[in-house]
Scaffold this motif. Sequence first.
Motif, PDB file in Angstrom:
ATOM      1  N   LEU A  22      -4.645   3.250   4.797  1.00 43.07           N
ATOM      2  CA  LEU A  22      -5.662   3.619   5.835  1.00 43.07           C
ATOM      3  C   LEU A  22      -5.605   2.528   6.993  1.00 43.07           C
ATOM      4  N   SER A  23      -5.663   2.511   8.229  1.00 39.03           N
ATOM      5  CA  SER A  23      -6.060   1.651   9.226  1.00 39.03           C
ATOM      6  C   SER A  23      -7.564   1.192   8.933  1.00 39.03           C
ATOM      7  N   PRO A  24      -7.718  -0.033   9.549  1.00 35.28           N
ATOM      8  CA  PRO A  24      -9.160  -0.410   9.283  1.00 35.28           C
ATOM      9  C   PRO A  24     -10.380   0.390   9.901  1.00 35.28           C
ATOM     10  N   SER A  25      -9.891   1.256  10.833  1.00 36.62           N
ATOM     11  CA  SER A  25     -10.851   2.032  11.542  1.00 36.62           C
ATOM     12  C   SER A  25     -11.101   3.327  10.385  1.00 36.62           C
ATOM     13  N   GLN A  26     -10.109   3.792   9.917  1.00 35.92           N
ATOM     14  CA  GLN A  26     -10.338   4.874   9.110  1.00 35.92           C
ATOM     15  C   GLN A  26     -11.091   4.468   7.628  1.00 35.92           C
ATOM     16  N   GLN A  27     -10.727   3.118   7.458  1.00 36.96           N
ATOM     17  CA  GLN A  27     -11.749   2.622   6.205  1.00 36.96           C
ATOM     18  C   GLN A  27     -12.907   2.606   6.486  1.00 36.96           C
TER      19      GLN A  27
END
Lengths: 346, 161
Positions: free
Chosen positions: A20-25
């Motif tokens: 997961l990308s940081p924003s998805q996290q």
Amino acid sequence: MRWTEEQLIVMIVDATEGNLSPSQQVLLYEFIAENPQFSHYLEDLPFLVQDNVDYPNKKALFKNEINDVSAYASLNDSLDEKLIIGDMEGLLTDNEATFFRLKMKSDDFIAMQNAYLATRLQKDKSIVYKNKKQLLHTEPRFNSLRYLWLSMGAAAVGFLFYFSGLNVAYNKTKLAQNNDGIYTKKTQLKSSVKPYQETKKFTVRTPKEKKEEYTVYIPKEIIEKPENSVLISRLETVQLKNIICIREEVKIETAQKHTIITSPIYRIESHSKEYASLGDLVIKKLKKVVFGNEEIDNQEQLTMITQKINHQTGLDIAYLRNEKVDESGFYFKLGAISVERKKANL
Amino acid sequence: MTVEEYNSCVHELADSLYRFAVKTTGNKAVADDFVQDAYERLWKKVDNIEFIKAKSYLFKTVVNLQIDAVRRMKLRNTHVSSTSSPIVEQGAPFDLKIKLDEGIRQLSDVQKNCLLLRDYEGYSYQEIAEILAISEDQVKVNIFRARKFLKSFIGNIEVLV
């Protein structure tokens, strides 16, 4: 965002595998935070709790933060009030509207908004104007006025035509036919100095009929005072000061400031004194003399006055009581006389 | 404007105009006179006023009549609305109606006119500015001030409702 539990599990698996990308996290964390029933999954995601990941686009989220509402920039009131009223009035820009929605998470803000919404007035439909029928019109105003104006215009034109154009034409025609020496023009009056030798009727016409008879007003003092009464005989030699024409009467001022008014006369233009004298006129025949409303009970005085006038002018004088007061202030009226231009040798 | 258009103005606008006049003057008899005067003036200029501008003309006339009346009243040291019985705002809870009505009557004439034209007739700021012969910014400020005053005047809405 709304996920099913299956989608959530997939996201968690991806998270644990580092996919997961940081924003998805952040989204995942926020979703779990908003849906506490899935909080047990946080145990599988210790790194999310421990790592305190910052949302990379946090600044972008705050891009809508504003300091003032542009529509009310000139006011010193609070931003919340400006936002609420601006929203009510539809004056907020896009940024301001976004910020307003963010503010809507506050209970205090919502309470204040409700208070302001209560100030919005509702139409009171119980107030009805009952006299509408009085206001209604059936005929065009233009037409209704047109008839009025047309009738008034026609009347005015007719009046003017009748009393000016027609009369002038009529009199000109008559003058031409009769070659009368009426004082209708200055030149004619000038020339009248010379034709003293002629004997002409001083003819005056009304619009409808030819008039040869005049009413001559003589100031009271002229008759009452013996010395003034002599003036009657002197009139023939007194220079005219002015002749003033007022539609149906002529006011003649003598150099001695005595005034004689002859009436009715159709038209004599105003002239200065040097063009004619009262000597141009001589009283030819007197039908009666009226003593206005000045009642003279003294028969001797009356007899004296009438005799004087008769002696000086050759006029027969009658006496009539209860005549209307003449507005010009003359009390004695030598009425209904005929005049003619005096011969120079008279 | 034709006679039919004029008559439609009567049918469609008389109530609104009367309502506006009642609210601004607080006196139904005076409001009645204003409406009659406004329509009389409209009828006199019926040939020169376009139908679409009739509404604006009527409201403008009533506002001007109100201003004239207030000037006359001030000369007599009284105010039009101060001599009249309160008109209760309909369509809202009773206590709130009374409170609002009291509040409206305490507004300045300009604020009152701005607010009534805005809320009752849905006029745009530009139209209100035209009718009241003031700038749009002044309209915004007056409405803002009026709402703020009313909000503080009615106080705790929950208590009232």
